[in-house]
Design a protein around this motif. Structure first.
Motif, PDB file in Angstrom:
ATOM      1  N   SER B  42      51.633  38.217  37.685  1.00 47.98           N
ATOM      2  CA  SER B  42      50.342  38.128  37.004  1.00 47.98           C
ATOM      3  C   SER B  42      50.314  37.028  35.950  1.00 47.98           C
ATOM      4  O   SER B  42      49.256  36.552  35.582  1.00 47.98           O
ATOM      5  CB  SER B  42      49.976  39.468  36.379  1.00 47.98           C
ATOM      6  OG  SER B  42      50.956  39.850  35.442  1.00 47.98           O
ATOM      7  N   GLY B  46      48.240  29.660  37.584  1.00 52.46           N
ATOM      8  CA  GLY B  46      47.600  29.434  38.878  1.00 52.46           C
ATOM      9  C   GLY B  46      47.296  30.730  39.606  1.00 52.46           C
ATOM     10  O   GLY B  46      46.486  30.737  40.527  1.00 52.46           O
ATOM     11  N   MET B  47      47.936  31.824  39.220  1.00 52.80           N
ATOM     12  CA  MET B  47      47.644  33.093  39.893  1.00 52.80           C
ATOM     13  C   MET B  47      46.378  33.689  39.283  1.00 52.80           C
ATOM     14  O   MET B  47      46.190  33.690  38.067  1.00 52.80           O
ATOM     15  CB  MET B  47      48.811  34.082  39.737  1.00 52.80           C
ATOM     16  CG  MET B  47      50.027  33.729  40.559  1.00 52.80           C
ATOM     17  SD  MET B  47      49.691  33.528  42.321  1.00 52.80           S
ATOM     18  CE  MET B  47      49.755  35.223  42.892  1.00 52.80           C
ATOM     19  N   THR B  48      45.524  34.188  40.144  1.00 52.41           N
ATOM     20  CA  THR B  48      44.271  34.798  39.701  1.00 52.41           C
ATOM     21  C   THR B  48      44.239  36.228  40.235  1.00 52.41           C
ATOM     22  O   THR B  48      45.051  36.570  41.113  1.00 52.41           O
ATOM     23  CB  THR B  48      43.072  34.029  40.291  1.00 52.41           C
ATOM     24  OG1 THR B  48      43.200  34.075  41.738  1.00 52.41           O
ATOM     25  CG2 THR B  48      43.064  32.581  39.846  1.00 52.41           C
ATOM     26  N   PRO B  49      43.325  37.079  39.726  1.00 52.66           N
ATOM     27  CA  PRO B  49      43.227  38.432  40.300  1.00 52.66           C
ATOM     28  C   PRO B  49      43.026  38.370  41.815  1.00 52.66           C
ATOM     29  O   PRO B  49      43.563  39.183  42.556  1.00 52.66           O
ATOM     30  CB  PRO B  49      42.001  39.019  39.591  1.00 52.66           C
ATOM     31  CG  PRO B  49      41.944  38.295  38.282  1.00 52.66           C
ATOM     32  CD  PRO B  49      42.438  36.909  38.573  1.00 52.66           C
ATOM     33  N   SER B  51      44.051  35.959  43.938  1.00 53.18           N
ATOM     34  CA  SER B  51      45.261  35.557  44.674  1.00 53.18           C
ATOM     35  C   SER B  51      46.274  36.701  44.716  1.00 53.18           C
ATOM     36  O   SER B  51      47.014  36.857  45.682  1.00 53.18           O
ATOM     37  CB  SER B  51      45.874  34.288  44.076  1.00 53.18           C
ATOM     38  OG  SER B  51      46.071  34.414  42.703  1.00 53.18           O
ATOM     39  N   GLN B  52      46.283  37.528  43.657  1.00 56.37           N
ATOM     40  CA  GLN B  52      47.183  38.689  43.687  1.00 56.37           C
ATOM     41  C   GLN B  52      46.764  39.676  44.774  1.00 56.37           C
ATOM     42  O   GLN B  52      47.603  40.213  45.512  1.00 56.37           O
ATOM     43  CB  GLN B  52      47.168  39.396  42.333  1.00 56.37           C
ATOM     44  CG  GLN B  52      47.878  38.610  41.247  1.00 56.37           C
ATOM     45  CD  GLN B  52      47.934  39.385  39.950  1.00 56.37           C
ATOM     46  OE1 GLN B  52      48.478  40.461  39.883  1.00 56.37           O
ATOM     47  NE2 GLN B  52      47.340  38.836  38.915  1.00 56.37           N
ATOM     48  N   ALA B  54      45.126  38.967  47.427  1.00 58.40           N
ATOM     49  CA  ALA B  54      45.390  38.357  48.739  1.00 58.40           C
ATOM     50  C   ALA B  54      46.861  38.524  49.117  1.00 58.40           C
ATOM     51  O   ALA B  54      47.184  38.799  50.276  1.00 58.40           O
ATOM     52  CB  ALA B  54      45.018  36.879  48.701  1.00 58.40           C
ATOM     53  N   LEU B  55      47.753  38.356  48.134  1.00 59.06           N
ATOM     54  CA  LEU B  55      49.187  38.519  48.421  1.00 59.06           C
ATOM     55  C   LEU B  55      49.488  39.950  48.845  1.00 59.06           C
ATOM     56  O   LEU B  55      50.287  40.188  49.754  1.00 59.06           O
ATOM     57  CB  LEU B  55      50.013  38.174  47.183  1.00 59.06           C
ATOM     58  CG  LEU B  55      50.606  36.780  47.095  1.00 59.06           C
ATOM     59  CD1 LEU B  55      51.530  36.685  45.901  1.00 59.06           C
ATOM     60  CD2 LEU B  55      51.363  36.408  48.357  1.00 59.06           C
TER      61      LEU B  55
END
Lengths: 552, 321
Positions: B42, B46-49, B51-52, B54-55
């Motif tokens: 988190s 570059g990580m966004t809610p 992108s988390q 999506a992972l």
């Protein structure tokens, strides 16, 4: 009898071999002609892979900065400097950015580096940003882009939906990839882009990657066809150390030329060490105490009372933390953008001095009486909180002890809950992403890698995921949005200052300190450029381009 | 059915059941532990809610635990250990490289420890109650009780100037010959293997001594002595063969150690083996790597124990009855 002799023989041979090997001299390490190879030891490096779409560690990002072109880079004090783009211009409406690219650059397989590679990289990330690449850090680098076009080999035009003040900030994080390699791996709806190991690697920054061993080391050699002035050194190698003491020993014994990411306690260990010089400077890592100010929290709602948080802030002795925890190798904290970020740090925000009398008076006035045991109460319950610390922070216990004593002096009790970082991350968002349970947490973070990113951590929309203290202030969100739309840096700076002042005023968190960056360098090398991340940086390739053997 | 065949069949059935239970327990332990592979990202720039989220979808973590468990079993049946969350490469490839680095180091340490441990145990039992016995027992228990990471650190401080303290090789060698590579590899192995051997040695010595003391007090030893056998002959022909059962068990368990690597020692010496891989996988909640590593470990330990069970029949045919 024969069997006994056999066993005795095996034992004797084994022990003799151990002895001989231990006593044998080490084969020569490389310091070949042409500038030599800089051996970098990195404490805590992960080196999980060499695919920019699947890596998250700082060391992997820093490596990519050395072996892939980027349009622009950032100096240590966060100013933009040319890289592949030698100059750039923005249209009057702020929507179109034109980059003039340097010529003469080649990838490690001999193919030329052109604007088509840059356009391909941006367009490919755009194409899969909502699908195969949505879980990557690269997806956010092209937010708002509507097209990227290579007008010719050396001109790249990137167009945005709306004017944006973060264009260069995000593009600085973008690693430009060779189209002729990566276009072969777009199958399976783009999923092959993340399945691709990217090793052997076709690279093309100041250095090209020649060897990679997961979790252990990477080697890179000078790119003979770099598009800027060639580095002085023949190459560099990065080796990981999971054990800081082993790294200190390796630096003292000349097994590495540059030891980065050293703790404050290492300074004494180098006292009197021959052939090693210590370097220290303002760092990007900051320690912060977060308070969960989620408006929906069912318990300990007194933490939502600003008077309580102001009193806590006044109770904290940042000087004691700097002096005893960091042995003086840190600065007291104030703004969430550290001073190492240069003029993006609002220097008018100064660290609060400890004032226990004022803190006690504030709590008394706000109606939080002390109980028989000296701990105050709020709405009938003791003001006793769990403070989460993380096991990856070597100084957490000492920081906690200091804070515990400080808070106790104003009638607030804190109890330590030590967790590994992953468990702590989940505890902060529990239950089920509502983020209403935890009370206090001590985190450390790299503050100056990308202060835009850290500004985004206070947005209301990030509660339950990226917003650590569940702070939500519509005014903050509005200014953040305005800042991101402001292309002019001087205007934007004023808005960024307002954001820092809002957080400092509302106190959802307390910046405790900014750790100094400490590294050990062999006296056989010169030309290191210290930045907030040290000499080996994800911001730029300056050090490795300029470092050289002493006397060269 | 012949008693030996029935015994072997029973042990094989038990081994298969053990592996299945271990597979299930491995899955449950790692998935029920707090934290997940994405929550720790988190604060990565570059990580966004989005992108988390999506992972989590990409890793299948948005599915129910039962669904994830069934998918895991189906994968296993097809011989697929899955994809590592950490670098999105096949777990089997990651683990193969790690095992290739761990096995030689840990195996060398185990061999040295077994040989020296047996020697110390025999000498100690032989000189029961005398000064040599007391010194041997004290040394063995002292080594056994030492935290391996502490011992490793001490060795680094003492020998760091003379021997490599990290990794399995020096990547900076210039065009090394095969011989130079081998010497370099062995030099890197000395400190971690010595640390592991010293820690293991203690337990072997203690177990061998204890097993021998038990057999040395038996009547048949007295009989042998009365018949005029020399001390060495008594030890070799009568005492050692009868003390072999517990020693065999210990050696079989050590083989599991060989496969698991040694998490603490590999971490202290940054030895890029399977113990180190497990350490990294725990930190990043890389479930597929953890499940894969522990599956290989389980199968290895079960197989080693199965072999030990078979050897029991050879050493002491009564166990098949």
């Amino acid at each position: 009898m024969a069997r006994s002799r056999w066993i005795a023989g095996v034992l004797a041979i084994t022990l003799t071999m151990f002895g001989l090997v231990a006593c044998s001299s080490s084969p020569d390490s490389r310091h070949e002609s042409g500038g030599g190879t800089l051996r970098i030891g990195f404490s805590g490096a992960i080196l999980e892979g060499v695919n920019p779409f699947t890596t998250f560690s700082f060391d992997a990002k820093a490596l990519f900065t050395q072996v892939y072109p980027s349009l622009v880079q950032l100096t240590g004090d966060l100013k933009f400097t040319p890289n592949l783009a030698s100059k750039w211009a923005v249209s009057d409406d702020g929507l179109t950015w034109t980059f003039d690219l340097a010529s003469g650059g080649q990838w490690s397989d001999g193919k030329p580096i052109t604007a088509a590679d840059a356009a391909y990289t941006i367009n490919t990330i755009r194409k899969y940003a909502d699908s195969a690449l949505s879980g990557t850090t690269q997806a956010s680098t092209v937010a708002g882009v509507t097209s990227a076009v290579a007008k010719d080999d050396h001109t790249l035009v990137v167009t945005y939906k709306v004017p944006s003040g973060t264009v260069l900030w995000t593009l600085a994080r973008l690693n430009i990839l060779p189209e002729h390699v990566w276009s072969q791996h777009e199958g399976n709806g783009g999923k092959d882009l993340t399945a691709f190991s990217n090793y052997p690697t076709v690279s093309g920054g100041p250095f090209v990657l020649t060897e990679f061993q997961k979790g252990d080391h990477v080697l890179a050699k000078r790119n003979a066809h770099y598009y800027r002035d060639e580095p002085s050194i023949a190459g560099f190698g990065l080796v990981t150390f999971k054990n800081t003491d082993a790294l200190i020993q390796a630096a003292k014994n000349g097994q590495v030329d540059l030891a980065v990411n050293l703790p404050a306690t290492a300074v004494a260990a180098f006292s009197g060490a021959a052939g090693v010089k210590l370097a220290e400077g303002p760092g990007a890592v900051m320690d912060t105490l977060y308070v969960n100010v989620n408006q929906k929290r069912p318990e300990h709602r007194e933490l939502l009372d600003k008077a309580v948080r102001e009193a806590m802030d006044l109770a904290l002795s940042r000087k004691e933390i700097v002096d005893t925890v960091w042995l003086g190798h840190a600065e007291a904290g104030s703004s969430f953008v550290p001073p190492s970020a240069g003029e993006w740090n609002d220097s008018s925000i100064t660290p609060p001095e400890q004032d226990l009398a004022a803190a006690n008076a504030k709590l008394d006035a706000a109606g939080y009486p002390r109980g028989a045991d000296g701990i105050r109460s709020a709405d009938g319950h003791r003001m006793s909180y769990q403070l989460i610390t993380t096991t990856d922070n070597d100084a957490a216990d000492r920081e906690f002890k200091t804070m515990q004593k400080n808070f106790h002096d104003v009638g607030i009790e804190v109890k330590q809950a030590s967790m590994d970082p992953n468990t702590a991350s989940q505890a902060v968002t529990a239950p089920d992403g509502k983020a209403t349970e935890y009370q206090l947490i001590l985190w450390y973070a790299f503050g100056a890698i990308d202060f835009n990113f850290y500004s985004s951590l206070f947005l209301c929309s990030g509660i339950g995921s990226t917003n650590g203290d569940s702070y939500c202030n519509p005014e903050y969100d509005r200014i953040y949005k305005e800042a991101n739309l402001t292309v002019d840096d001087s205007q934007r700076k004023q808005l960024e200052y307002q954001l820092q002042q809002l957080v400092f005023r509302d106190k959802p968190e307390f910046e405790l300190d900014y750790r100094n960056i400490i590294e050990a360098r062999s006296s056989g090398w010169d030309g290191f450029v210290m930045g907030p991340q040290g000499s080996f940086s994800s911001l730029n390739s300056t050090t490795l381009e300029q470092v050289h053997q002493a006397g060269d | 059915m012949h008693p030996t065949a029935r015994y072997v069949l029973r042990r094989v059935r038990f081994a298969i059941m053990t592996v299945f239970v271990a597979v299930t327990v491995n899955f449950a332990i790692f998935h029920l532990a707090p934290g997940d592979p994405v929550s720790g990202l988190s604060r990565v720039p570059g990580m966004t809610p989005e992108s988390q989220a999506a992972l989590r979808r990409q890793f299948g973590l948005d599915e129910s635990l039962l669904h994830q468990y069934v998918s895991y079993l189906v994968q296993l049946v097809h011989g697929n250990l899955g994809i590592s969350f950490q670098n999105q490469q096949p777990v089997s490839a990651n683990l193969r490289d790690a095992y290739l680095r761990s096995v030689p180091m840990v195996f060398s340490a185990a061999v040295v420890a077994i040989l020296l441990g047996v020697l110390v145990g025999v000498v100690s039992a032989w000189h029961r109650g005398r000064a040599l016995d007391k010194v041997s027992v004290l040394t063995a228990i002292g080594l056994y009780s030492l935290p391996s990471q502490w011992l490793g650190m001490v060795l680094i401080l003492i020998f760091g100037a003379y021997l490599p303290t990290r990794g399995s090789s020096d990547p900076f060698l210039i065009d090394p010959t095969r011989g130079e590579q081998l010497v370099d590899y062995l030099r890197h192995m000395v400190l971690p293997a010595t640390t592991l051997a010293l820690v293991l040695l203690g337990q072997y010595a203690v177990v061998v001594r204890s097993a021998l003391l038990e057999t040395l007090s038996e009547d048949y030893i007295l009989t042998a002595r009365a018949k005029g056998h020399s001390n060495f002959s008594i030890m070799r022909r009568f005492a050692m063969p009868n003390a072999l059962l517990p020693i065999t068990t210990l050696v079989a368990l050590s083989l599991g150690f060989v496969v698991a690597g040694s998490v603490l020692i590999e971490t202290v010496f940054s030895w890029p083996g399977v113990g180190y891989a497990i350490y990294e996988a725990v930190l990043t909640r890389d479930y597929p790597t953890l499940q894969g590593a522990f599956l290989v470990l389980t199968v290895s330990v079960v197989c080693a124990n199965l072999i030990a069970d078979m050897l029991y029949v050879k050493i002491d045919p009564r166990v098949a009855l």
